[in-house]
Design a protein around this motif. Structure first.
Motif, PDB file in Angstrom:
ATOM      1  N   LEU A  56      -2.072   0.069  -8.306  1.00  0.00           N
ATOM      2  CA  LEU A  56      -2.212  -1.146  -7.863  1.00  0.00           C
ATOM      3  C   LEU A  56      -1.097  -2.259  -8.443  1.00  0.00           C
ATOM      4  N   VAL A  75     -15.686 -10.078  -1.310  1.00  0.00           N
ATOM      5  CA  VAL A  75     -14.493 -10.864  -1.196  1.00  0.00           C
ATOM      6  C   VAL A  75     -14.452 -12.034   0.005  1.00  0.00           C
ATOM      7  N   LEU A  81      -7.469   4.243  -2.982  1.00  0.00           N
ATOM      8  CA  LEU A  81      -6.842   2.779  -3.550  1.00  0.00           C
ATOM      9  C   LEU A  81      -6.573   1.874  -2.398  1.00  0.00           C
ATOM     10  N   GLY A 121       2.166  -1.608  -6.369  1.00  0.00           N
ATOM     11  CA  GLY A 121       1.863  -2.053  -5.046  1.00  0.00           C
ATOM     12  C   GLY A 121       1.802  -3.671  -4.720  1.00  0.00           C
ATOM     13  N   LEU A 146      -9.368   0.796  -0.394  1.00  0.00           N
ATOM     14  CA  LEU A 146      -9.978  -0.358  -1.218  1.00  0.00           C
ATOM     15  C   LEU A 146      -9.207  -1.469  -1.067  1.00  0.00           C
ATOM     16  N   THR A 147      -8.044  -1.421  -1.024  1.00  0.00           N
ATOM     17  CA  THR A 147      -7.029  -2.762  -0.751  1.00  0.00           C
ATOM     18  C   THR A 147      -7.312  -3.399   0.500  1.00  0.00           C
ATOM     19  N   LEU A 180      -6.345 -11.214  -3.652  1.00  0.00           N
ATOM     20  CA  LEU A 180      -7.257 -10.573  -2.807  1.00  0.00           C
ATOM     21  C   LEU A 180      -7.422  -8.962  -3.044  1.00  0.00           C
ATOM     22  N   THR A 181      -6.194  -8.382  -3.343  1.00  0.00           N
ATOM     23  CA  THR A 181      -6.278  -7.013  -3.721  1.00  0.00           C
ATOM     24  C   THR A 181      -7.009  -6.473  -4.989  1.00  0.00           C
ATOM     25  N   GLY A 212     -10.183  -5.139   1.347  1.00  0.00           N
ATOM     26  CA  GLY A 212     -10.281  -6.918   1.268  1.00  0.00           C
ATOM     27  C   GLY A 212      -9.991  -7.509   2.397  1.00  0.00           C
ATOM     28  N   ASP A 219      -4.875   4.441 -11.424  1.00  0.00           N
ATOM     29  CA  ASP A 219      -5.077   3.521 -10.284  1.00  0.00           C
ATOM     30  C   ASP A 219      -4.748   2.134 -10.644  1.00  0.00           C
ATOM     31  N   CYS A 269       0.785  -1.218  -0.175  1.00  0.00           N
ATOM     32  CA  CYS A 269      -0.026  -0.008   0.018  1.00  0.00           C
ATOM     33  C   CYS A 269       0.757   1.350  -0.187  1.00  0.00           C
ATOM     34  N   MET A 317       4.294  -6.239  -2.740  1.00  0.00           N
ATOM     35  CA  MET A 317       3.601  -7.207  -1.880  1.00  0.00           C
ATOM     36  C   MET A 317       4.314  -8.448  -2.258  1.00  0.00           C
TER      37      MET A 317
END
Lengths: 245, 245, 245, 245
Positions: free
Chosen positions: D158, D192, C178, D161, C181-182, D181-182, C185, D154, C162, D165
């Motif tokens: 994402l 979810v 964003l 990001g 949003l993540t 999941l994200t 989850g 976005d 993030c 991860m």
DNA sequence: TATGAATGAGTCTTCATTCAT
DNA sequence: CATGAATGAAGACTCATTCAT
């Protein structure tokens, strides 16, 4: 049959490596191991990076200088061992070691276990030198030319000490006389005497006359004027260093 | 909020100066002249600024240390000169100089004119030392205890060389034997000699018995068991350095 | 009751240490960990030596910056834990971590075990952070606010991810949307949601309204217009970052 | 004595360029962009000069690596676009980008406008990638597979990001679960949920099963045991990374 | 042409010396 | 005054880039 230099094949690289090594040897001799690497590089006429290409650290450069000097010395000693009588070989070699040691950045520092600087990698060459000294010593002792109670460590210490004397005594000929006086102490029950300008045995089984300039043991002819130098080169050098009258 | 130092700041200052001097002496002996000034200050328990209050530069500090050590030595030599027979005084003094030289950061470096470090201001003290050596030498020569062709410069060189031997030979007793062997070379027509466990004398007018630990020349009593050490301190030190059986 | 800074008592030293630390933090954030130490010193208005007096190496400085940032964060998280409901504390803390991470020279790098740079000494603080994250996570899970199969390592990875999103998405408000949003989850069987202009929620038990500027979870009053920011500071900052019409 | 390269030096050059490019890609991935150019040359089995013959600066080499990787990725995405359903193509492509990003010296760094390194010349390729992402996104949104309020920026954020991860989460399968999941958060109003060992939609129009190893979206057969991996290679890799029971 | 040696500016780090507290 | 913090000039070492072989 090429000489192994450790450098690559390129001629410029070989040349530069040699120049750096020689510049470092001189610089260390003149100004000690603390001389900045940049100065060595400048003296060698190369950039600092070039020094590092050939020697990964200053430490390594110091070691390389020492190793080279030790190597030459050991080789010379080994030759000497096979060509001269044992006692002559022993004293001649020590005189050579002492006489070619110019400053502390040199062979004797490598022998000196207290010197904080190099050693680690030198171990192999130093071990070879110790081995050689011991071999020469034992042979000379069997030959009756050296007191039996002397050990290899004594020889190392004497060598370092004599080098120090020579360094301090600026009159080179006088320094060599001192060194010979000291070394004569190793001869068994040898009354050390002097006459004329230099120290000389008057009886004793081993007069061991030596070149006044470089200390090489001289093999004297039974007749004629006794030689003072081992050859023309030393005679000339001695001449040059005499005060012009 | 000022620090109250109370009566007599001068005594504080004197004490600090002494502490710095002593700390510097130890530090130089242990780690060489390259030891950082901050370390010396810490060892002395003072701030760096205090060192600079007493010695305007590191150079000056080095000189002060040398001068002090040389001064003590010269004083001791002068005392020796008036108390002992000439030859004993001469050899005893050299053995003292050599034996108290622990590392290169010491007296012998000052004698060594090649050493790049100090000298300038030392001149006076060094001159005094040279003077003393010459006086002792000449007296010993008149006494018949030292070869006549030896000069003061030879003595200086021998001293430095012997100190080097002692430094290299880690077995201290063996080192002292070597030094004595070397110095015996100065005796006229001298069979090279030593007492005790090695380097046996066979005749010779000057056996010159010495402390096996520190090398001080011993004045032996005509009767009783001959002393091996100059006193209890050296006997104890020798005992400690023997391998526990 | 003074703050322990690690520096001595002198006010100038303390001030300099703080200035170096802050300058380093900014420099690392702006230009990465490769910024030369000299630049940091200049930015702090001190000499290079001063940096080294306070931090024995660049590595140590990096660690100190990280440790400070981590320390502040952990302290804040611990406060949060005792003041908010478990689920709010968990999400709020992650949003804080993410939102205060400005560039790679920051907290998240410390969490990222791949980052070659610091870690060693950080271990203690990082462990504390991990511990805190785990505690918050477990509490939130017991509270029913986070899926049970999520583990601490997942949380760390999500946090780092993030932070990366926020760094890349230059429109900060959009970046925070964003992130939320993540993070949504993580909520169990959660319809993914956000309020305001985008990512509309339709039902779901956890609307979790948050400050559009810093991401702090907001506690909404049941009446009146819903707050968009956590306070005046964020409102002002949002205003400044809007394009002037 | 010249090297005989024989017919067609151009093919040599082409091969060398490719080898350098590939070596650089690996080196950057393993050790970051700070890896010395000499190491890359050695890894490629060429001289440093050869690298410079093909790439006028390190910067240019970095850009070339990025451009190549981006180019491959874009090509793959374009193929995907024409072969799969829009939503599948979109998620599949992002998973591919994320899954093939090994370290920071890679694609995602190029997307990250903050990264201080390359960019300038990359603009064209990056623009193509952005264009592709936008096309895929819009198609998926028309397909109803992605929330309408999501924009291309976005998606970029994402992607970066999620790559982060995956980098942090050392357990690769767990990392992929996190990423999915994200990404599931992008699906419209999608609750979810999870069951079993991985996160899975329970209703939602887009279950989007994916390879547990590399994340590639799988096209499942309606009968038989559902596939866990996209092929033998991934199955084998997964097997190897399981703890031996 | 490819190679790898040479270059030297730039980086971290130390330490003698000065100076604020 | 003593203290120890600040300073900045070197020194060792790296590595992108150029150039001789």
């Amino acid at each position: 049959m090429t000489t192994v230099t450790g450098a690559g094949d390129r001629s410029d690289a070989r040349r530069n490596r040699a120049r750096v090594l020689s510049a470092a040897g001189e610089a260390f001799a003149e100004r000690g191991l603390d001389v900045p690497l940049g100065d060595i590089a400048r003296r060698a006429g190369v950039g600092a990076g070039t020094v590092y290409r050939h020697f990964p650290s200053k430490h390594a450069l110091v070691e390389a200088v020492f190793a080279q000097q030790l190597g030459e010395l050991v080789a010379s000693g080994e030759r000497r061992m096979s060509r001269s009588a044992p006692t002559e070989a022993f004293f001649g070699f020590i005189l050579e070691v002492v006489g070619t040691t110019r400053s502390r950045a040199t062979v004797c520092d490598a022998l000196d276990a207290d010197a904080s600087w190099p050693r680690p990698v030198l171990t192999a060459t130093v071990a070879r030198l110790h081995q050689l000294l011991e071999t020469l010593l034992r042979a000379a002792q069997r030959d009756g030319g050296v007191r039996p109670e002397i050990g290899p460590d004594d020889v190392v210490a004497l060598t370092v000490g004599c080098a120090a004397m020579l360094r301090v005594r600026h009159d080179r000929a006088a320094g060599i006389r001192l060194v010979r006086l000291t070394l004569d102490g190793l001869r068994p029950s040898a009354p050390v005497v002097t006459e004329g300008r230099s120290f000389r045995d008057n009886r004793g089984p081993h007069p061991a006359p030596a070149c006044e300039q470089c200390g090489t043991v001289l093999t004297l002819r039974p007749t004629g004027r006794p030689a003072r130098y081992c050859g023309a080169a030393c005679r000339q050098r001695a001449h040059r260093s005499r005060p012009s009258p």
